[in-house]
Design a protein around this motif. Structure first.
Motif, PDB file in Angstrom:
ATOM      1  N   SER A 324       0.837  -1.198   0.000  1.00 31.78           N
ATOM      2  CA  SER A 324       0.000   0.000   0.000  1.00 31.78           C
ATOM      3  C   SER A 324       0.868   1.243   0.000  1.00 31.78           C
ATOM      4  O   SER A 324       2.039   1.213   0.400  1.00 31.78           O
ATOM      5  CB  SER A 324      -0.929   0.004   1.215  1.00 31.78           C
ATOM      6  N   VAL A 325       0.257   2.348  -0.451  1.00 35.54           N
ATOM      7  CA  VAL A 325       0.907   3.646  -0.448  1.00 35.54           C
ATOM      8  C   VAL A 325      -0.181   4.698  -0.613  1.00 35.54           C
ATOM      9  O   VAL A 325      -1.209   4.447  -1.249  1.00 35.54           O
ATOM     10  CB  VAL A 325       1.972   3.757  -1.576  1.00 35.54           C
ATOM     11  N   GLY A 326       0.041   5.884  -0.018  1.00 32.74           N
ATOM     12  CA  GLY A 326      -0.913   6.972  -0.216  1.00 32.74           C
ATOM     13  C   GLY A 326      -1.963   7.092   0.858  1.00 32.74           C
ATOM     14  O   GLY A 326      -2.777   8.005   0.810  1.00 32.74           O
ATOM     15  N   GLY A 327      -1.985   6.183   1.836  1.00 32.86           N
ATOM     16  CA  GLY A 327      -2.948   6.265   2.919  1.00 32.86           C
ATOM     17  C   GLY A 327      -2.333   6.966   4.117  1.00 32.86           C
ATOM     18  O   GLY A 327      -2.282   8.195   4.190  1.00 32.86           O
ATOM     19  N   ASP A 328      -1.858   6.172   5.110  1.00 31.03           N
ATOM     20  CA  ASP A 328      -1.189   6.741   6.280  1.00 31.03           C
ATOM     21  C   ASP A 328       0.197   7.270   5.937  1.00 31.03           C
ATOM     22  O   ASP A 328       0.802   7.994   6.729  1.00 31.03           O
ATOM     23  CB  ASP A 328      -1.076   5.674   7.376  1.00 31.03           C
ATOM     24  N   PHE A 329       0.734   6.874   4.806  1.00 27.82           N
ATOM     25  CA  PHE A 329       2.064   7.325   4.379  1.00 27.82           C
ATOM     26  C   PHE A 329       2.035   7.530   2.863  1.00 27.82           C
ATOM     27  O   PHE A 329       1.315   6.838   2.147  1.00 27.82           O
ATOM     28  CB  PHE A 329       3.143   6.313   4.770  1.00 27.82           C
ATOM     29  N   ASP A 330       2.816   8.485   2.388  1.00 27.81           N
ATOM     30  CA  ASP A 330       2.849   8.759   0.944  1.00 27.81           C
ATOM     31  C   ASP A 330       4.086   8.201   0.268  1.00 27.81           C
ATOM     32  O   ASP A 330       4.241   8.297  -0.946  1.00 27.81           O
ATOM     33  CB  ASP A 330       2.745  10.271   0.675  1.00 27.81           C
ATOM     34  N   THR A 331       5.003   7.617   1.064  1.00 28.99           N
ATOM     35  CA  THR A 331       6.239   7.066   0.501  1.00 28.99           C
ATOM     36  C   THR A 331       6.524   5.714   1.141  1.00 28.99           C
ATOM     37  O   THR A 331       6.410   5.564   2.364  1.00 28.99           O
ATOM     38  CB  THR A 331       7.425   8.018   0.750  1.00 28.99           C
ATOM     39  N   LEU A 332       6.915   4.750   0.311  1.00 27.35           N
ATOM     40  CA  LEU A 332       7.229   3.404   0.790  1.00 27.35           C
ATOM     41  C   LEU A 332       8.651   3.067   0.372  1.00 27.35           C
ATOM     42  O   LEU A 332       9.001   3.142  -0.816  1.00 27.35           O
ATOM     43  CB  LEU A 332       6.256   2.386   0.187  1.00 27.35           C
ATOM     44  N   ILE A 333       9.497   2.706   1.346  1.00 34.11           N
ATOM     45  CA  ILE A 333      10.892   2.328   1.091  1.00 34.11           C
ATOM     46  C   ILE A 333      10.997   0.809   1.276  1.00 34.11           C
ATOM     47  O   ILE A 333      10.823   0.311   2.392  1.00 34.11           O
ATOM     48  CB  ILE A 333      11.870   3.041   2.046  1.00 34.11           C
TER      49      ILE A 333
END
Length: 794
Positions: A324-333
């Motif tokens: 997932s991305v864009g919910g609680d965080f806008d960046t995923l590493i």
């Protein structure tokens, strides 16, 4: 590089064209396949939602009615344009027009008729199809094949061909007599043709003995093909008639071409609508093929995929991931070892978002959702070039520069191995700066890396989340599972140790690792252990839930079996009561009839004595009825040896109820107690018989059955001929036939209904549309029986 170039390149990197090629394979027509290949992500969320709604409507229709055939759809545009300019179409082109019109009629009928009323967003396309049965049937009546007009094309052509056949018979009769009378002059006793003229093969030395016109000579010169003078006039007549027939054929073809030009606009519209519907139903077929689900679209850029699979990998072997991305965080590493699944996870995320924007279902769980992004940009793969003097680092930087130079608000950016190919410290610093720049521009970001600095950046920066591709140190293999919220561990020392590197070297290497890094790795390892424990607890809970569900289902099955026993006993008691009541009514009616007879004799002598006698007889009848023993039940056939009751634990069948149970007790008086599910019944031995075969086996395994499945495979023909029947007779015969071939396990059969007026054909096809045994059907093609047959897939 323009924005469109970036989009196109990113779609190629994420392998969307390969997905569209697989989609095109599900189309039935070349035009539909071309539309599938040209499918492009929608420009706004409303268009994407409309495309998904079309796919959902096609799936709903296919599950209720099967898929439409879309047979015979070909582009007639060029031939119609030529006809509009006054040109003449070939017979093959006219047959293609007829096939297109036939497909339009069949497709429109698929969505109408006496069906359950379903309203979908596809109705507007179905309703705009132009049905032209008049021109379709005229072409089919006029053209017998790709190179021949039918005799029924016109009365004049039919008469000319009849005259030609008559004249040719006369010629053959004359030559047949010559074969007998002058056979010694001939090389062979046959009649042949040269240049459209009937000839006989004459020996070259007997040329003078057979006067006539020489039309050809054999290669050896030994045979002359001579048209005898006696048939020259008859042959001339044949040639004259053939010339007239040819001119009539040209007139008919020209008239059909002109008529096709008059219908050109509606034919082109049918072709466009049919190819669009074909492409939409191809999307539905592809959704079935990948076990896809409709994602929920949102305009906030929030993507949450659960048990998502890459659609190009085999679903039997690929490991599903949650990302997932864009919910609680806008960046995923995403971090982890090489070949651990980082790049596949990144591609799965980007490709699912592109598929949703194209109106395609995605291979993920039903509660998954995808954000609608204005652009999906991807820098994935190694594009180093010796010719352009580009290293791996340089090629990545060029792509990133092009991406960052564009407006990024509402975009999704995917970076693979961000900052790799240069000094680790500088590469990590550049990677952090690039991610921060993309975030400030309003983009959602997912990136893979090996740098510990990026893991720390994710831990201390709000809106940035770590994820790890899991690695099994014991087997030295990745598990391909993505763990959100946990930074990846390098596992370099553990892998080296498992591979056999001496411990002293590993210990010495450990002294060169800073205390901060050691502490960080220990924290990561603790997080991974915690996650494993939670995963085990979750799996145990799921297993217990499954066991509980299984027990509940078993109890429900036993309760259903008990209900059936009660229903059976109630029905038998009701039948017995009805029988007694009917008999009582009969006796009462007889008594009342006798009393009525006596009333009419009231004036006669001796009435009192007769009345007393009648009352006595009535009372006697009632006493007899009250003392009447229970009606004897019909004896049933039992399998028990005489004098030997069944044993406790044996599986028996309650004959009158069709229920299987287990003997639990045998009373001294011969009454036997049987447990059927949660119900116990006590009956006479005559009510039981031994359960055999499947019933006994299923009862032994805890399952109660009351039916018998036949294993005998019936023989059935692959063709059914309905010619000569009325529509009602044909439908009854068709129903019986479909039942038979379904039991026989046939997959495809042919229904022969003939051409005629088309009434029988239409009745048959309406019946096929309603039949649950039928998957799809189509009209026959040349070589199968053309429009006189319907080919059915079961």
């Amino acid at each position: 590089m323009t924005l469109n170039d970036i989009r196109t390149k990113s779609m190629e990197v994420l392998e969307l064209p390969k997905v569209l090629e697989r989609l095109a394979a599900h189309a039935s027509s070349a035009g539909g396949a071309a539309l599938c290949r040209r499918l492009y992500p929608a420009e706004d969320i409303a268009d994407a939602a409309r495309l998904l709604e079309e796919t959902e409507a096609a799936l709903e229709l296919s599950r209720r009615r099967g898929y439409p055939a879309f047979a015979g759809i070909s582009d007639c545009g060029e031939s119609l344009a030529r006809a509009e300019l006054g040109g003449v179409m070939s017979l093959r082109e006219l047959l293609c027009v007829a096939a297109l019109l036939r497909s339009a009629a069949a497709t429109a009928d698929y969505n109408t008729g006496d069906r359950d009323e379903i309203r979908t967003c596809l109705d507007s396309r179905f309703n705009r199809l132009y049905i032209n049965r008049y021109f379709e049937e005229k072409i089919e009546l006029s053209i017998a094949g790709e190179d021949r007009l039918s005799d029924a094309a016109s009365p004049e052509l039919s008469e000319l061909r009849r005259q030609i056949r008559t004249q040719e018979l006369k010629v053959r009769d004359i030559l047949q007599h010559m074969l007998v009378s002058a056979g010694r002059y001939l090389q062979e006793g046959i009649i042949t043709q040269r240049g459209g003229r009937f000839c006989v093969p004459v020996k070259s030395e007997h040329k003078a003995d057979v006067p006539g016109i020489v039309h050809d000579t054999s290669a050896s010169g030994a045979t002359l093909f001579v048209e005898p003078m006696s048939v020259v006039t008859a042959n001339n007549k044949v040639a004259e008639l053939e010339g007239k027939a040819k001119r009539e054929e040209e007139r008919i073809i020209a008239a059909l071409s002109a008529e096709a030009a008059g219908f050109a606009d509606s034919i082109r519209q049918d072709y466009r609508l049919l190819t669009e519907l074909d492409a939409i139903f191809a999307r539905a077929k592809y959704a079935d093929a990948i076990d896809g689900t409709r994602p929920r679209l949102n305009a906030e850029g929030k993507t949450a995929l659960f048990r998502a699979r890459h659609p190009l990998l085999k679903k039997e072997t690929v490991v599903p991931i949650d990302i997932s991305v864009g919910g609680d965080f806008d960046t995923l590493i995403v971090t982890g070892p090489n070949t651990g699944g980082k790049t596949v996870s990144l591609k799965t995320l980007g490709l699912c978002c592109l598929m949703a924007a194209c109106g395609l279902y995605i291979p993920a769980r039903e509660d998954s959702e995808t954000g609608f992004y204005t652009t999906v940009c991807a820098d994935i793969g190694d594009e180093q070039s010796i010719e352009q003097s580009l290293s791996t680092f340089s090629s990545h930087m060029r792509n990133i520069i092009d991406i960052l130079a564009r407006p990024l608000r509402g975009s999704l950016i995917l970076f693979d191995e961000l900052g790799a190919g240069t000094d680790p410290a500088e590469g990590a610093a550049l990677a952090i700066a690039i991610i921060e720049a993309a975030r400030k521009a309003g983009a959602k970001v997912a990136a893979t890396t090996h740098y510990a600095e990026l893991k720390m950046f994710a831990l201390r920066t709000e809106g940035v989340m770590n994820a790890a591709c899991e690695f099994d140190v014991e087997t030295l293999r990745p598990t391909y599972r993505l763990l959100i919220g946990v930074p990846g561990k390098s596992n370099a020392f553990a892998i080296a140790s498992r591979l056999g590197l001496p411990e002293d070297i590993i210990e010495h290497a450990g002294t060169h690792v800073s205390s901060e890094n050691k502490y960080f790795e220990e924290v990561v390892e603790g997080l991974i252990r915690e996650r494993h424990e939670l995963q085990k607890q979750r799996e145990n809970t799921e297993r217990q839930n499954k066991e509980l569900l299984g027990r509940n289902e078993k109890m429900a099955a036993e309760a259903e079996a008990a209900r059936k026993v009660r229903e059976s006993l109630r029905e038998e008691a009701a039948r017995e009561a009805e029988h007694i009541l009917a008999e009582a009514k009969g006796r009462a009616a007889a008594v009342l009839s006798e009393i009525e007879e006596l009333r009419r004799e009231m004036q006669r002598s001796g009435f009192d004595e007769q009345l007393l006698e009648a009352r006595a007889r009535a009372k006697h009848s009632i006493r007899e009825l009250e003392k009447r023993p229970e009606r004897k039940k019909e004896p049933v056939k039992t399998d028990f040896p005489k004098g030997q009751p069944p044993k406790v634990g044996e599986v028996v069948e309650l004959v009158r109820h069709g229920v299987t149970g287990t003997v639990t007790a045998v009373a001294p008086d011969g009454r036997i107690t049987v447990a059927a599910g949660i119900m116990k019944v006590t009956v006479d031995q005559s009510e039981l018989k031994l359960a055999r075969g499947k019933a006994a086996r299923e009862k032994a395994s805890g399952i109660t059955v009351s039916g018998v499945v036949s294993s005998a495979k019936e023989r059935a023909s692959t063709e059914l001929d309905l010619r000569g029947m009325t529509a009602d007779e044909a439908i009854m015969e068709l129903d019986d036939y479909l039942d038979c071939v379904s039991r026989a396990g046939l997959h495809q059969v042919t229904i022969i209904h003939g051409k005629g007026t088309g009434a029988l054909r239409d009745a048959v096809r309406r019946a096929l549309q309603h039949s649950r045994q039928v998957k799809t059907f189509r009209g026959g093609v040349w070589g199968e029986g053309d429009t006189g047959v319907t080919v059915v897939e079961l």
